[in-house]
Scaffold this motif. Structure first.
Motif, short mmCIF file in Angstrom:
data_model
loop_
_atom_site.label_atom_id
_atom_site.label_comp_id
_atom_site.label_asym_id
_atom_site.label_seq_id
_atom_site.Cartn_x
_atom_site.Cartn_y
_atom_site.Cartn_z
N VAL A 53 1.78 -21.87 -31.01
CA VAL A 53 2.43 -21.44 -29.78
C VAL A 53 1.52 -21.69 -28.59
O VAL A 53 0.36 -21.25 -28.57
N HIS A 54 2.03 -22.41 -27.60
CA HIS A 54 1.30 -22.71 -26.37
C HIS A 54 1.12 -21.42 -25.56
O HIS A 54 1.93 -20.50 -25.62
N MET A 55 0.05 -21.37 -24.80
CA MET A 55 -0.24 -20.21 -23.95
C MET A 55 0.95 -19.86 -23.05
O MET A 55 1.26 -18.69 -22.84
N ASP A 56 1.64 -20.88 -22.53
CA ASP A 56 2.78 -20.63 -21.64
C ASP A 56 3.95 -19.96 -22.36
O ASP A 56 4.81 -19.36 -21.72
N ASN A 57 4.01 -20.06 -23.68
CA ASN A 57 5.15 -19.53 -24.44
C ASN A 57 4.81 -18.29 -25.26
O ASN A 57 5.68 -17.74 -25.92
N ILE A 58 3.56 -17.84 -25.23
CA ILE A 58 3.16 -16.77 -26.14
C ILE A 58 3.88 -15.45 -25.86
O ILE A 58 4.25 -14.74 -26.79
N SER A 59 4.11 -15.11 -24.61
CA SER A 59 4.80 -13.85 -24.32
C SER A 59 6.22 -13.87 -24.85
O SER A 59 6.68 -12.87 -25.43
N ASP A 60 6.91 -14.99 -24.68
CA ASP A 60 8.27 -15.10 -25.22
C ASP A 60 8.26 -15.05 -26.75
O ASP A 60 9.12 -14.41 -27.36
N TYR A 61 7.30 -15.71 -27.37
CA TYR A 61 7.19 -15.72 -28.82
C TYR A 61 6.99 -14.30 -29.35
O TYR A 61 7.65 -13.88 -30.31
N LEU A 62 6.08 -13.55 -28.73
CA LEU A 62 5.82 -12.18 -29.19
C LEU A 62 7.01 -11.26 -28.93
O LEU A 62 7.32 -10.38 -29.74
N ALA A 63 7.70 -11.46 -27.81
CA ALA A 63 8.86 -10.63 -27.50
C ALA A 63 9.97 -10.85 -28.52
O ALA A 63 10.60 -9.90 -28.99
N VAL A 64 10.23 -12.09 -28.88
CA VAL A 64 11.31 -12.40 -29.82
C VAL A 64 10.92 -12.04 -31.25
O VAL A 64 11.69 -11.40 -31.97
N GLY A 65 9.72 -12.43 -31.67
CA GLY A 65 9.33 -12.26 -33.06
C GLY A 65 8.80 -10.89 -33.42
O GLY A 65 8.95 -10.44 -34.55
N TYR A 66 8.18 -10.21 -32.46
CA TYR A 66 7.48 -8.96 -32.77
C TYR A 66 7.93 -7.80 -31.89
O TYR A 66 7.36 -6.72 -31.99
N GLN A 67 8.89 -8.03 -31.01
CA GLN A 67 9.33 -7.00 -30.06
C GLN A 67 8.15 -6.45 -29.27
O GLN A 67 8.07 -5.25 -28.98
N ASP A 68 7.22 -7.32 -28.93
CA ASP A 68 6.02 -6.95 -28.18
C ASP A 68 6.10 -7.58 -26.79
O ASP A 68 5.99 -8.79 -26.65
N TYR A 69 6.29 -6.74 -25.79
CA TYR A 69 6.47 -7.21 -24.41
C TYR A 69 5.22 -6.99 -23.54
O TYR A 69 5.26 -7.24 -22.35
N LEU A 70 4.13 -6.54 -24.13
CA LEU A 70 2.96 -6.15 -23.35
C LEU A 70 2.27 -7.32 -22.64
O LEU A 70 1.69 -7.13 -21.58
N THR A 71 2.32 -8.50 -23.20
CA THR A 71 1.54 -9.61 -22.64
C THR A 71 2.14 -10.19 -21.36
O THR A 71 1.48 -10.95 -20.67
#
Length: 94
Positions: A53-71
């Motif tokens: 996962v590219h740095m530009d996409n990591i927040s979206d990846y975590l939000a979708v896959g882990y329900q983690d919106y902190l980043t």
């Protein structure tokens, strides 16, 4: 075109579909993340399990896959430290 992934070089070798003619394979060293973003030199990317996962996409990846919106609200250096602590390793493409 069929291609063969080579995990040692993070690239791929493409073989054109020519039945009766000799051909040369086309070697590509481009690297894309799971969202289709090109990762170029000096870009930060993460390996989380089998995902890249590219740095530009990591927040979206975590939000979708882990329900983690902190980043979404963090600076880049904070995101890198947070992801390495909780999910996977960060790398810089050379």
């Amino acid at each position: 075109m069929p291609y063969v992934e080579n995990p040692m070089i993070l690239g791929r070798i493409e073989y054109p579909k020519l039945r009766y003619q000799p051909y040369e394979p086309v070697i590509s060293f481009e690297m894309y993340d799971d969202f289709g973003s090109l990762i170029v030199c000096h870009d930060v990317y993460f390996e989380i399990g089998d995902a890249i996962v590219h740095m530009d996409n990591i927040s979206d990846y975590l939000a979708v896959g882990y329900q983690d919106y902190l980043t979404y609200e963090m600076a880049d250096f904070e995101v890198i430290a947070y992801v390495e602590l909780h999910y996977g390793s960060a790398y810089v493409k050379k």
